[in-house]
Scaffold this motif. Structure first.
Motif, PDB file in Angstrom:
ATOM      1  N   GLU A 181      -2.325   2.635 -12.674  1.00 21.65           N
ATOM      2  CA  GLU A 181      -1.466   3.741 -13.082  1.00 21.65           C
ATOM      3  C   GLU A 181      -0.508   4.159 -11.981  1.00 21.65           C
ATOM      4  OE1 GLU A 181      -1.197   4.938 -15.986  1.00 21.65           O
ATOM      5  OE2 GLU A 181      -2.942   4.028 -16.967  1.00 21.65           O
ATOM      6  N   ASN A 182      -0.861   3.922 -10.722  1.00 22.33           N
ATOM      7  CA  ASN A 182      -0.102   4.513  -9.619  1.00 22.33           C
ATOM      8  C   ASN A 182       0.523   3.531  -8.634  1.00 22.33           C
ATOM      9  OD1 ASN A 182      -0.654   7.561  -9.907  1.00 22.33           O
ATOM     10  ND2 ASN A 182      -2.704   6.670 -10.085  1.00 22.33           N
ATOM     11  N   TYR A 183      -0.024   2.339  -8.496  1.00 19.45           N
ATOM     12  CA  TYR A 183       0.477   1.420  -7.484  1.00 19.45           C
ATOM     13  C   TYR A 183       1.011   0.110  -8.072  1.00 19.45           C
ATOM     14  CZ  TYR A 183      -0.906   4.086  -3.360  1.00 19.45           C
ATOM     15  OH  TYR A 183      -0.991   5.045  -2.387  1.00 19.45           O
ATOM     16  N   TRP A 184       0.223  -0.530  -8.903  1.00 18.85           N
ATOM     17  CA  TRP A 184       0.636  -1.816  -9.439  1.00 18.85           C
ATOM     18  C   TRP A 184       1.675  -1.627 -10.539  1.00 18.85           C
ATOM     19  CZ3 TRP A 184      -5.149  -3.081 -10.671  1.00 18.85           C
ATOM     20  CH2 TRP A 184      -5.868  -3.189  -9.465  1.00 18.85           C
ATOM     21  N   ILE A 185       2.445  -2.677 -10.780  1.00 26.45           N
ATOM     22  CA  ILE A 185       3.359  -2.717 -11.921  1.00 26.45           C
ATOM     23  C   ILE A 185       2.825  -3.773 -12.872  1.00 26.45           C
ATOM     24  CG2 ILE A 185       5.706  -3.220 -12.688  1.00 26.45           C
ATOM     25  CD1 ILE A 185       6.725  -2.193 -10.019  1.00 26.45           C
ATOM     26  N   VAL A 186       2.259  -3.348 -13.979  1.00 25.03           N
ATOM     27  CA  VAL A 186       1.581  -4.241 -14.915  1.00 25.03           C
ATOM     28  C   VAL A 186       2.030  -3.910 -16.330  1.00 25.03           C
ATOM     29  CG1 VAL A 186      -0.652  -4.975 -15.842  1.00 25.03           C
ATOM     30  CG2 VAL A 186      -0.430  -4.454 -13.396  1.00 25.03           C
ATOM     31  N   GLY A 187       2.635  -4.886 -16.995  1.00 20.16           N
ATOM     32  CA  GLY A 187       3.072  -4.627 -18.359  1.00 20.16           C
ATOM     33  C   GLY A 187       3.918  -5.747 -18.914  1.00 20.16           C
TER      34      GLY A 187
ATOM     35  N   PHE B 183      -5.129   4.533   0.204  1.00 20.37           N
ATOM     36  CA  PHE B 183      -4.686   4.268  -1.160  1.00 20.37           C
ATOM     37  C   PHE B 183      -4.167   5.523  -1.862  1.00 20.37           C
ATOM     38  CE2 PHE B 183      -8.085   1.083  -0.420  1.00 20.37           C
ATOM     39  CZ  PHE B 183      -7.327  -0.072  -0.569  1.00 20.37           C
ATOM     40  N   LYS B 184      -4.232   6.669  -1.192  1.00 18.15           N
ATOM     41  CA  LYS B 184      -3.862   7.918  -1.846  1.00 18.15           C
ATOM     42  C   LYS B 184      -2.418   8.297  -1.523  1.00 18.15           C
ATOM     43  CE  LYS B 184      -8.577   9.788  -1.382  1.00 18.15           C
ATOM     44  NZ  LYS B 184      -9.388  10.884  -0.813  1.00 18.15           N
ATOM     45  N   TYR B 185      -1.632   8.515  -2.553  1.00 17.61           N
ATOM     46  CA  TYR B 185      -0.287   9.034  -2.323  1.00 17.61           C
ATOM     47  C   TYR B 185      -0.317  10.560  -2.204  1.00 17.61           C
ATOM     48  CZ  TYR B 185      -0.229  10.257  -7.298  1.00 17.61           C
ATOM     49  OH  TYR B 185      -0.526  10.794  -8.526  1.00 17.61           O
ATOM     50  N   ASP B 186      -1.459  11.161  -2.580  1.00 15.90           N
ATOM     51  CA  ASP B 186      -1.683  12.599  -2.449  1.00 15.90           C
ATOM     52  C   ASP B 186      -3.064  12.785  -1.823  1.00 15.90           C
ATOM     53  OD1 ASP B 186      -2.340  15.281  -2.756  1.00 15.90           O
ATOM     54  OD2 ASP B 186      -1.445  15.458  -4.748  1.00 15.90           O
ATOM     55  N   PRO B 187      -3.151  13.443  -0.654  1.00 15.07           N
ATOM     56  CA  PRO B 187      -4.450  13.574   0.021  1.00 15.07           C
ATOM     57  C   PRO B 187      -5.486  14.348  -0.776  1.00 15.07           C
ATOM     58  CG  PRO B 187      -2.775  14.959   1.062  1.00 15.07           C
ATOM     59  CD  PRO B 187      -2.063  14.069   0.107  1.00 15.07           C
TER      60      PRO B 187
ATOM     61  N   PHE C 102      -9.193  -5.844  -5.758  1.00 15.79           N
ATOM     62  CA  PHE C 102      -9.243  -4.461  -5.269  1.00 15.79           C
ATOM     63  C   PHE C 102     -10.676  -4.037  -4.984  1.00 15.79           C
ATOM     64  CE2 PHE C 102      -9.644   0.122  -5.992  1.00 15.79           C
ATOM     65  CZ  PHE C 102      -8.756   0.581  -5.023  1.00 15.79           C
ATOM     66  N   THR C 103     -11.580  -4.342  -5.916  1.00 15.76           N
ATOM     67  CA  THR C 103     -12.975  -3.908  -5.787  1.00 15.76           C
ATOM     68  C   THR C 103     -13.724  -4.700  -4.726  1.00 15.76           C
ATOM     69  OG1 THR C 103     -13.011  -3.254  -8.114  1.00 15.76           O
ATOM     70  CG2 THR C 103     -15.143  -3.603  -7.037  1.00 15.76           C
ATOM     71  N   ASP C 104     -13.585  -6.025  -4.773  1.00 18.87           N
ATOM     72  CA  ASP C 104     -14.398  -6.884  -3.911  1.00 18.87           C
ATOM     73  C   ASP C 104     -13.797  -7.120  -2.539  1.00 18.87           C
ATOM     74  OD1 ASP C 104     -16.016  -7.041  -6.095  1.00 18.87           O
ATOM     75  OD2 ASP C 104     -15.501  -9.103  -6.631  1.00 18.87           O
ATOM     76  N   TYR C 105     -12.486  -6.906  -2.406  1.00 15.47           N
ATOM     77  CA  TYR C 105     -11.855  -7.179  -1.109  1.00 15.47           C
ATOM     78  C   TYR C 105     -11.255  -5.918  -0.487  1.00 15.47           C
ATOM     79  CZ  TYR C 105      -8.862  -9.120   2.495  1.00 15.47           C
ATOM     80  OH  TYR C 105      -8.263  -9.386   3.698  1.00 15.47           O
ATOM     81  N   TRP C 106     -10.262  -5.332  -1.147  1.00 17.52           N
ATOM     82  CA  TRP C 106      -9.548  -4.219  -0.520  1.00 17.52           C
ATOM     83  C   TRP C 106     -10.454  -3.029  -0.240  1.00 17.52           C
ATOM     84  CZ3 TRP C 106      -5.251  -5.189   1.737  1.00 17.52           C
ATOM     85  CH2 TRP C 106      -4.377  -6.160   1.239  1.00 17.52           C
ATOM     86  N   MET C 107     -11.279  -2.666  -1.201  1.00 15.95           N
ATOM     87  CA  MET C 107     -12.133  -1.497  -0.984  1.00 15.95           C
ATOM     88  C   MET C 107     -13.194  -1.772   0.078  1.00 15.95           C
ATOM     89  SD  MET C 107     -11.283   1.240  -2.507  1.00 15.95           S
ATOM     90  CE  MET C 107     -12.754   2.243  -2.642  1.00 15.95           C
TER      91      MET C 107
ATOM     92  N   LEU D 136       0.816  -1.213   0.000  1.00 18.47           N
ATOM     93  CA  LEU D 136       0.000   0.000   0.000  1.00 18.47           C
ATOM     94  C   LEU D 136       0.852   1.266   0.000  1.00 18.47           C
ATOM     95  CD1 LEU D 136      -2.848  -0.948   2.503  1.00 18.47           C
ATOM     96  CD2 LEU D 136      -2.940  -0.899   0.017  1.00 18.47           C
ATOM     97  N   VAL D 137       2.149   1.135   0.207  1.00 20.00           N
ATOM     98  CA  VAL D 137       3.022   2.310   0.225  1.00 20.00           C
ATOM     99  C   VAL D 137       3.382   2.680  -1.217  1.00 20.00           C
ATOM    100  CG1 VAL D 137       5.189   3.277   1.052  1.00 20.00           C
ATOM    101  CG2 VAL D 137       3.953   1.624   2.469  1.00 20.00           C
ATOM    102  N   HIS D 138       3.039   3.893  -1.611  1.00 16.84           N
ATOM    103  CA  HIS D 138       3.309   4.357  -2.971  1.00 16.84           C
ATOM    104  C   HIS D 138       4.818   4.517  -3.180  1.00 16.84           C
ATOM    105  CE1 HIS D 138       3.380   7.275  -6.377  1.00 16.84           C
ATOM    106  NE2 HIS D 138       2.322   6.584  -6.761  1.00 16.84           N
ATOM    107  N   THR D 139       5.244   4.315  -4.421  1.00 17.56           N
ATOM    108  CA  THR D 139       6.671   4.407  -4.735  1.00 17.56           C
ATOM    109  C   THR D 139       7.271   5.727  -4.277  1.00 17.56           C
ATOM    110  OG1 THR D 139       6.473   2.906  -6.622  1.00 17.56           O
ATOM    111  CG2 THR D 139       8.346   4.410  -6.624  1.00 17.56           C
ATOM    112  N   SER D 140       6.534   6.822  -4.446  1.00 15.61           N
ATOM    113  CA  SER D 140       7.047   8.142  -4.064  1.00 15.61           C
ATOM    114  C   SER D 140       7.200   8.295  -2.557  1.00 15.61           C
ATOM    115  CB  SER D 140       6.117   9.238  -4.595  1.00 15.61           C
ATOM    116  OG  SER D 140       4.842   9.158  -3.975  1.00 15.61           O
TER     117      SER D 140
END
Length: 362
Positions: free
Chosen positions: A300-306, A282-286, A264-269, A207-211
């Protein structure tokens, strides 16, 4: 850099545990063959999604089916257990592992766990209970049974009234004890500071954002400085949800239609989104609006997918932003279909991504 796995595990409710445990064991066997360095296995009592109430039992079974991979409890929730019994169980497991074991501890869990056990739900009290527990465990491993009166626990040294010696017979295989680890899920984490202060393994949660990872390291360093220690970046583990496919378009499509978006939708949220801090975790910016915290936001902000090249780029960026770390722990999910998609992702990680980043030394 090394690659490991963080197995919570996550399985949709309704699946038979025997079936999911078989899948988890197959995942472990494949990780061992592919050269992943370690696997951390979570503990939860009342969360149906995370159906591993006793990670030590799973690890004991998995040890016999692997050759090189190291296991860690991720984590034993010490405030829910009797420290004397934990000391025995972990020491025995360490002997079964013959060194392939790390002792992760924590004070998390859910409010329902604390309610069932009638334990103070206050996080501060739970951390104090955890610390008293680990101090007692370490003392027992070093000195054997003892008279102890603490705030939460009380023990008495048995009185020997026979010709047989009464003593604590189970000390760990690794001396003076297995490596101890603690995890942190916040930006300014007191538990990561504790890791630095005690010389334990620090583990940053996914849950810790890269930044924000640089602030995790500041917590570790500040704790180490208080104790006159030099913190080791090589021992720092960072957990992240990583999914690799042959193309980035394919990886993103499968993530959004598969386990990552579903979980993410059914469990984490539902689990964290309804907590007092809500989606702010989940916010790296409040300033990010609540409604923007979606699977699309996470990809776009937390997962690494590609594809492999994209993942190599993102892992290198994370490494540079954090200042360097020793092991990336890829979080596991239940992808269905015998986990074929995730197995392919593991193969690409091991065979194409790792060779491009393993030369990074903190």
């Amino acid at each position: 850099m090394k690659f490991g796995l963080f197995m919570m595990p996550l399985h949709p409710p309704g699946r038979p545990p025997a079936e999911t445990y078989d899948e988890d064991l197959e995942l472990v066997r494949r990780a061992d063959r592919l050269g992943f360095s370690e696997i951390w296995v979570g503990e939860h009592m009342l969360l149906e999604w995370e159906n591993m109430p006793t990670p030590e039992l799973f690890i004991a079974r998995a040890l016999g089916e692997t050759e090189q991979i190291v296991f860690g409890t991720g984590v034993v929730l010490l405030h829910f257990h009797d420290p004397v019994q934990v000391a025995h169980r972990i020491a025995m497991l360490d002997h079964l592992a013959k060194g392939r074991f790390m002792f992760g501890i924590g004070s998390g869990g859910t409010p329902s766990d604390a309610e069932m056990l009638r334990i103070d739900p206050d996080p501060g009290a739970q951390r104090e209970r955890m610390m008293e527990g680990i101090e007692l465990i370490l003392s027992i491993w070093e000195n054997g049974p003892e008279d102890f009166e603490g705030r939460f626990y009380s023990t008495r040294k048995p009185q020997d009234r026979t010709e047989m010696e009464i003593a604590f017979h189970m000390r760990p295989y690794q001396q003076p004890h297995p490596p101890i680890a603690v995890a942190g899920a916040s930006v300014r984490s007191s538990t990561l500071a504790m890791a630095g202060e005690r010389g334990w393994i620090p583990l940053s949660a996914s849950l810790v954002h890269t930044s924000q990872l640089e602030y995790n390291w500041e917590s570790i360093s500040e704790g180490a400085e208080r104790a006159g220690r030099t913190p080791s970046r090589e021992s720092w583990r960072i957990a992240k949800q990583v999914y690799v496919a042959e193309t980035t378009e394919q990886a993103r499509k499968e993530a959004m239609e598969g386990a990552l978006a579903r979980d993410f939708t059914d469990y984490w949220m539902r689990l964290i989104g309804n907590s007092p801090s809500g989606v702010d975790l989940f916010k790296y910016d409040p300033d990010i609006p609540d409604e923007d915290v979606t699977p699309e936001y996470m990809i776009e902000n937390y997962w690494i997918v590609g594809d492999p090249d994209y993942c190599i780029k993102k892992i290198r960026e994370m490494y540079d932003q954090s200042g360097g770390f020793g092991t990336l722990l890829v979080q596991t999910d239940d992808w269905g279909n015998g986990n074929a998609q995730f197995y392919r992702s593991m193969e690409l990680l091991a065979n194409e991504v790792l060779p491009a980043v393993e030369g990074l030394e903190p």
